[in-house]
Write a protein that holds these residues in place. Sequence first.
Motif, PDB file in Angstrom:
ATOM      1  N   ALA A 262       0.856  -1.184   0.000  1.00 32.17           N
ATOM      2  CA  ALA A 262       0.000   0.000   0.000  1.00 32.17           C
ATOM      3  C   ALA A 262       0.895   1.238   0.000  1.00 32.17           C
ATOM      4  O   ALA A 262       2.111   1.139   0.180  1.00 32.17           O
ATOM      5  N   VAL A 263       0.281   2.395  -0.174  1.00 29.61           N
ATOM      6  CA  VAL A 263       1.058   3.631  -0.364  1.00 29.61           C
ATOM      7  C   VAL A 263       0.564   4.741   0.549  1.00 29.61           C
ATOM      8  O   VAL A 263      -0.654   4.903   0.756  1.00 29.61           O
ATOM      9  N   LEU A 264       1.512   5.514   1.082  1.00 26.20           N
ATOM     10  CA  LEU A 264       1.225   6.827   1.658  1.00 26.20           C
ATOM     11  C   LEU A 264       1.991   7.847   0.826  1.00 26.20           C
ATOM     12  O   LEU A 264       3.186   7.664   0.574  1.00 26.20           O
ATOM     13  N   ALA A 265       1.292   8.885   0.368  1.00 24.87           N
ATOM     14  CA  ALA A 265       1.942   9.917  -0.445  1.00 24.87           C
ATOM     15  C   ALA A 265       1.530  11.298   0.038  1.00 24.87           C
ATOM     16  O   ALA A 265       0.429  11.487   0.573  1.00 24.87           O
ATOM     17  N   VAL A 331      10.342   7.013  -1.533  1.00 24.57           N
ATOM     18  CA  VAL A 331      10.539   7.583  -2.872  1.00 24.57           C
ATOM     19  C   VAL A 331      10.475   9.107  -2.755  1.00 24.57           C
ATOM     20  O   VAL A 331       9.459   9.641  -2.272  1.00 24.57           O
ATOM     21  N   PRO A 332      11.520   9.837  -3.178  1.00 22.42           N
ATOM     22  CA  PRO A 332      11.469  11.303  -3.133  1.00 22.42           C
ATOM     23  C   PRO A 332      10.673  11.864  -4.311  1.00 22.42           C
ATOM     24  O   PRO A 332      11.154  12.671  -5.097  1.00 22.42           O
ATOM     25  N   GLY A 333       9.443  11.415  -4.402  1.00 22.32           N
ATOM     26  CA  GLY A 333       8.534  11.853  -5.454  1.00 22.32           C
ATOM     27  C   GLY A 333       7.123  11.463  -5.061  1.00 22.32           C
ATOM     28  O   GLY A 333       6.923  10.501  -4.297  1.00 22.32           O
ATOM     29  N   CYS A 334       6.131  12.171  -5.569  1.00 21.56           N
ATOM     30  CA  CYS A 334       4.752  11.970  -5.148  1.00 21.56           C
ATOM     31  C   CYS A 334       4.015  11.036  -6.109  1.00 21.56           C
ATOM     32  O   CYS A 334       3.944  11.298  -7.317  1.00 21.56           O
ATOM     33  N   ALA A 335       3.469   9.938  -5.578  1.00 24.04           N
ATOM     34  CA  ALA A 335       2.686   9.016  -6.398  1.00 24.04           C
ATOM     35  C   ALA A 335       1.457   9.736  -6.941  1.00 24.04           C
ATOM     36  O   ALA A 335       0.808  10.516  -6.238  1.00 24.04           O
ATOM     37  N   LEU A 336       1.145   9.465  -8.188  1.00 21.36           N
ATOM     38  CA  LEU A 336      -0.038  10.060  -8.821  1.00 21.36           C
ATOM     39  C   LEU A 336      -1.283   9.236  -8.571  1.00 21.36           C
ATOM     40  O   LEU A 336      -2.407   9.705  -8.807  1.00 21.36           O
ATOM     41  N   ASP A 337      -1.089   8.008  -8.105  1.00 25.24           N
ATOM     42  CA  ASP A 337      -2.197   7.099  -7.820  1.00 25.24           C
ATOM     43  C   ASP A 337      -1.709   6.140  -6.741  1.00 25.24           C
ATOM     44  O   ASP A 337      -0.521   5.801  -6.705  1.00 25.24           O
ATOM     45  N   PRO A 338      -2.579   5.680  -5.865  1.00 24.63           N
ATOM     46  CA  PRO A 338      -2.120   4.765  -4.817  1.00 24.63           C
ATOM     47  C   PRO A 338      -1.710   3.390  -5.328  1.00 24.63           C
ATOM     48  O   PRO A 338      -1.068   2.628  -4.608  1.00 24.63           O
TER      49      PRO A 338
END
Length: 529
Positions: A262-265, A331-338
């Motif tokens: 899963a992702v936290l952004a 990741v030093p970048g923002c996910a566009l989708d989870p």
Amino acid sequence: MEVAVPAGITRLFAHPVMDWGMSSLTQKQLVAREIYLARGRMLGGSSGSNATLYHRGSAADYDAWGLEGWSSKEVLDWFVKAECYANGPKPYHGTGGSMNTEQPRYENVLHDEFFKAAAAAGLPANPDFNDWSRPQDGFGEFQVSQKKGERADTYRTYLKPAMARGNLKVVIGARATKVNIEKGSSGARTTGVEYATQQFGDRFTAELAPGGEVLMCSGAVHTPHLLMLSGVGPAATLREHGIDVVSDLSGVGQNLQDHPAAVLAARAKPEFEKLSVTSEVYDDKCNVRLGAVAQYLFQRRGPLATTGCDHGAFVRTSSSLAQPDLQMRFVPGCALDPDGVKSYIVFGELKKQGRAWPGGITLQLLAIRAKSKGSIGLKAADPFINPAININYFSDPADLATLVQAVKMARQIAAQEPLKKYLQEETFPGERAASDKDLEEYIRRTVHSGNALVGTAAMGASPAAGAVVSSADLKVFGVEGLRVVDASVLPRIPGGQTGAATVMVAERAAALLRGQASIAPPSRQPVAV
């Protein structure tokens, strides 16, 4: 170049040529979704499309297998033998093997800020996650399977150097359709491999010489699929599809394991957007920056030398656990989708619209010692029809609990001042997802594969215990001249990316085949009949 350059991973997901295009069956417990499963369709398989992270797991992972010849002490020798660590010599690492590894060659200021935030949240530093003299817990750099910033997949490191050998023929553009097995009075014996170059074209056969063997190295999805198509597997399943039963092995296709993720952004404040790795790679219209290309070509460094997730942490979500159940990939970048794959689909839309990829950070959260188990089955007896993959995430509720706690811990790290000062708002799951119930719903809607599939032709002492191959020699039970040498033989998933463990098994198998080593003591090895 899409394979060789680490940042090219963004173009490999669901690639029309270099990916098998596989998804799970519809998962009711995951809001009736199908889970995409990245599988490399190229020489070197998924080693050519993975995140290049080099993790062996822990010593306890291998001791827990309980298999003679496969203890942590015994497998460590083969990990070291296989490795060529560029930053060595170093304890627990090798420098003379074929599997190139090194420390990441891309640095971002946000990496250091993540480390500071993790320390502020109470995590220890870990200078080497493959050092078995210390616990796996902590934050740090993840070693990568690369050589001077280039992906070191098994095609480049093992197969390509051997391509000129007179006793090796590689047939590309061909799909294995069946292992030919002949039944006789003395039992079943492998005679060759059937393959096709087009779905409705002729079938060809590679025949074995007397005393020859077939080695199945097709991975945790294709190996059990091919075994069943060849008559090796659960008898009832085979008969249901009109396949003659050669060896009734109930374990074929069972025991499927993975790392659910899963992702936290979080979005960056406007003044910090340019710090992101995506801003270093792409300009405001999502075109690749020439400076990034030049830096990679001349120095083999910079944002193109990373798959993006080679810094992070291993964490216990409960103090009662003996070892970490969670891996955080920063990741030093923002996910566009989870969903990591869908991020790149959204990116395609941004590029069409001439808009920039917004800056920020992402923490991909993986349940690395997941307890849930799925299966590989047959949809049809046609080898060109993908198998029925039941990924079965959260059949053990402990895995969902791990990811719920993981989101909370990721939030705690992001709330520490070293990171907090850069961030504007949480985009996934978003502040509205506050309760455990909210987080469970978010995870069920967005969970995706960590691409670590193992276990579907597990090794063990006996088929009665669900084993498919003998842990003494990797031979398939009930069939002469057939072995399995890939991730499907791992009986329990290790707590780290599974590429390293797969190469370890392959190194042992190669030595075994050449008579240079044995796995079980000679007195314990099964006698061929």
